[in-house]
Each structure stands twice: as structure tokens, then as C-alpha cells.
Design a protein around this motif. Structure first.
Motif, short mmCIF file in Angstrom:
data_model
loop_
_atom_site.label_atom_id
_atom_site.label_comp_id
_atom_site.label_asym_id
_atom_site.label_seq_id
_atom_site.Cartn_x
_atom_site.Cartn_y
_atom_site.Cartn_z
N LYS A 89 -81.94 -19.20 -13.71
CA LYS A 89 -82.05 -20.77 -14.67
C LYS A 89 -80.19 -21.24 -14.86
O LYS A 89 -79.85 -20.13 -15.76
CB LYS A 89 -82.60 -20.51 -15.82
CG LYS A 89 -83.94 -19.99 -15.43
CD LYS A 89 -85.23 -20.24 -16.60
CE LYS A 89 -86.45 -20.15 -15.98
NZ LYS A 89 -87.61 -19.89 -17.37
N PRO A 90 -80.27 -22.17 -15.98
CA PRO A 90 -78.62 -22.16 -16.03
C PRO A 90 -78.39 -22.04 -17.87
O PRO A 90 -77.39 -21.05 -17.09
CB PRO A 90 -78.27 -24.03 -16.26
CG PRO A 90 -79.57 -24.85 -15.26
CD PRO A 90 -80.26 -23.04 -14.78
N ASP A 91 -79.50 -21.70 -18.46
CA ASP A 91 -78.86 -21.54 -19.67
C ASP A 91 -78.47 -19.86 -19.44
O ASP A 91 -78.01 -18.69 -20.28
CB ASP A 91 -79.89 -21.23 -20.90
CG ASP A 91 -81.60 -20.95 -20.11
OD1 ASP A 91 -81.63 -20.64 -19.20
OD2 ASP A 91 -82.42 -20.75 -21.17
N MET A 92 -79.36 -18.94 -18.59
CA MET A 92 -79.16 -17.94 -18.59
C MET A 92 -77.60 -16.58 -17.90
O MET A 92 -76.53 -16.25 -18.13
CB MET A 92 -80.51 -16.67 -18.12
CG MET A 92 -81.54 -16.38 -18.48
SD MET A 92 -81.23 -15.27 -19.77
CE MET A 92 -80.96 -16.86 -21.22
N MET A 93 -77.52 -18.49 -16.98
CA MET A 93 -76.10 -18.27 -16.35
C MET A 93 -74.95 -18.16 -17.14
O MET A 93 -74.46 -17.44 -17.06
CB MET A 93 -76.54 -19.42 -15.12
CG MET A 93 -74.70 -18.87 -14.46
SD MET A 93 -75.00 -17.03 -13.16
CE MET A 93 -72.97 -16.69 -12.69
N LYS A 94 -75.22 -19.50 -18.22
CA LYS A 94 -74.12 -19.80 -19.00
C LYS A 94 -73.82 -18.19 -20.06
O LYS A 94 -72.56 -17.65 -20.20
CB LYS A 94 -74.29 -20.25 -20.16
CG LYS A 94 -73.60 -21.19 -20.89
CD LYS A 94 -72.19 -21.30 -20.57
CE LYS A 94 -71.44 -21.43 -21.44
NZ LYS A 94 -70.05 -21.28 -21.48
N VAL A 95 -75.41 -16.91 -20.38
CA VAL A 95 -75.38 -16.03 -20.56
C VAL A 95 -74.13 -15.10 -20.31
O VAL A 95 -74.12 -14.50 -20.92
CB VAL A 95 -76.70 -15.69 -21.40
CG1 VAL A 95 -76.65 -14.28 -22.14
CG2 VAL A 95 -76.95 -16.55 -22.21
N TYR A 96 -74.14 -14.88 -18.67
CA TYR A 96 -74.27 -13.78 -18.17
C TYR A 96 -72.07 -14.36 -18.14
O TYR A 96 -71.74 -13.44 -17.84
CB TYR A 96 -74.76 -14.08 -16.49
CG TYR A 96 -74.06 -13.56 -16.26
CD1 TYR A 96 -75.01 -11.66 -15.48
CD2 TYR A 96 -73.03 -13.46 -14.81
CE1 TYR A 96 -74.46 -11.28 -14.79
CE2 TYR A 96 -72.47 -12.36 -13.87
CZ TYR A 96 -73.23 -11.43 -14.07
OH TYR A 96 -73.47 -10.02 -13.20
N GLU A 97 -71.95 -15.31 -17.71
CA GLU A 97 -71.27 -15.76 -17.80
C GLU A 97 -70.09 -15.77 -18.92
O GLU A 97 -69.02 -15.22 -18.99
CB GLU A 97 -70.67 -17.49 -17.36
CG GLU A 97 -70.88 -17.42 -16.02
CD GLU A 97 -70.91 -19.00 -15.42
OE1 GLU A 97 -70.78 -19.46 -16.38
OE2 GLU A 97 -71.18 -19.33 -14.88
N THR A 98 -70.72 -15.47 -20.45
CA THR A 98 -69.99 -14.88 -21.54
C THR A 98 -69.26 -13.76 -21.29
O THR A 98 -68.85 -13.06 -22.18
CB THR A 98 -71.03 -15.54 -22.82
OG1 THR A 98 -71.13 -17.04 -22.71
CG2 THR A 98 -70.06 -15.42 -24.19
N GLY A 99 -70.56 -12.99 -21.61
CA GLY A 99 -70.43 -11.55 -21.30
C GLY A 99 -68.97 -11.32 -20.04
O GLY A 99 -68.87 -10.31 -20.38
N VAL A 100 -69.24 -12.01 -19.33
CA VAL A 100 -67.91 -11.50 -18.02
C VAL A 100 -66.45 -12.61 -18.66
O VAL A 100 -65.26 -11.27 -18.73
CB VAL A 100 -68.29 -12.54 -17.01
CG1 VAL A 100 -66.61 -12.59 -16.06
CG2 VAL A 100 -69.44 -11.92 -15.96
N GLN A 101 -66.76 -13.44 -19.23
CA GLN A 101 -65.57 -13.82 -20.60
C GLN A 101 -65.04 -13.20 -21.42
O GLN A 101 -63.85 -12.60 -21.48
CB GLN A 101 -65.53 -14.98 -21.28
CG GLN A 101 -65.78 -16.27 -19.87
CD GLN A 101 -66.08 -17.60 -20.27
OE1 GLN A 101 -66.32 -18.06 -21.71
NE2 GLN A 101 -66.02 -19.01 -19.49
#
Length: 121
Positions: A31-43
Motif C-alpha cells: 500500500k502507498p503508506d507502507m511503501m513510504k515507510v519502506y522508502e524512509t528506511g532506505v533513505q
């Protein structure tokens, strides 16, 4: 300091691989909100992986390299706890794992404070 350079290199390698996996394999599965969480981890992993490389490069020029090493281990712990918890949270949906994330954030902050102390000596 070789240890920090190695940890930084590993963190960067994994950040690129994890980021690419997210961009290609997870983009349409999360889901878009979980994708954002994932991307924050990568950043945060990328930023602090670079930080480990900076600390490793600066260690020989500072008076107390043991402080630099401590700072590096704190950044590494932050990557594992902060980014790692965000990856698991985004993939599993288990919200309770979000309680681990701030501990990783505190490890990041402590690492940078310890590095500042090393620079000021």
C-alpha cells in the motif's frame, strides 16, 4: 578505520539492493503508506551508511579514534534498529514493530553526538 569503512560499504550495498527491490518488486504489492515507510528506511540507511564511511575516513585524523569507533557502532545499531524495523513493519504490517524505530533514531543521535565529541577533542 577499516571496521567502519567495511560496515559503511556493507550498509550502502544493502541499501541499494533493498531500495531496488522495493522499487521493482514491492511498488505494486505494498500500500502507498507502507511503501513510504519502506522508502524512509532506505533513505536513513543510505544517509547513515555514508556517515559510517565519513567516520571511517576521519578516524585517523582525530585524537580519540575509540570515540569514532563507538560513534560508528551506534550508527550501525541505528541502521539495524531504525531501518530494519521499518522494513519489517512495511512488509509485515505489524504496527507494534514501530516501537523499535525510535530506539534506532536515538542510536543515530547518540552516534552523531559521540562523533561531535571526538571532533572537539
Amino acid at each position: 578505520m577499516t571496521t567502519l569503512l567495511l560496515l559503511g560499504s556493507i550498509a550502502m550495498l544493502l541499501a541499494v539492493a533493498i531500495g531496488a527491490f522495493g522499487a521493482h518488486a514491492l511498488r505494486h504489492r505494498l500500500k502507498p503508506d507502507m511503501m513510504k515507510v519502506y522508502e524512509t528506511g532506505v533513505q536513513y540507511q543510505l544517509a547513515h551508511g555514508l556517515g559510517l564511511l565519513v567516520l571511517g575516513s576521519a578516524a585517523d585524523r582525530l585524537a580519540d579514534s575509540s570515540l569514532v569507533l563507538t560513534a560508528g557502532w551506534l550508527l550501525f545499531a541505528g541502521i539495524v534498529l531504525f531501518s530494519g524495523s521499518l522494513y519489517v513493519l512495511s512488509l509485515s504490517g505489524i504496527r507494534k514493530l514501530g516501537a523499535i524505530t525510535p530506539i534506532g533514531g536515538l542510536a543515530f543521535l547518540a552516534g552523531w553526538i559521540v562523533f561531535m565529541a571526538a571532533v572537539l577533542q
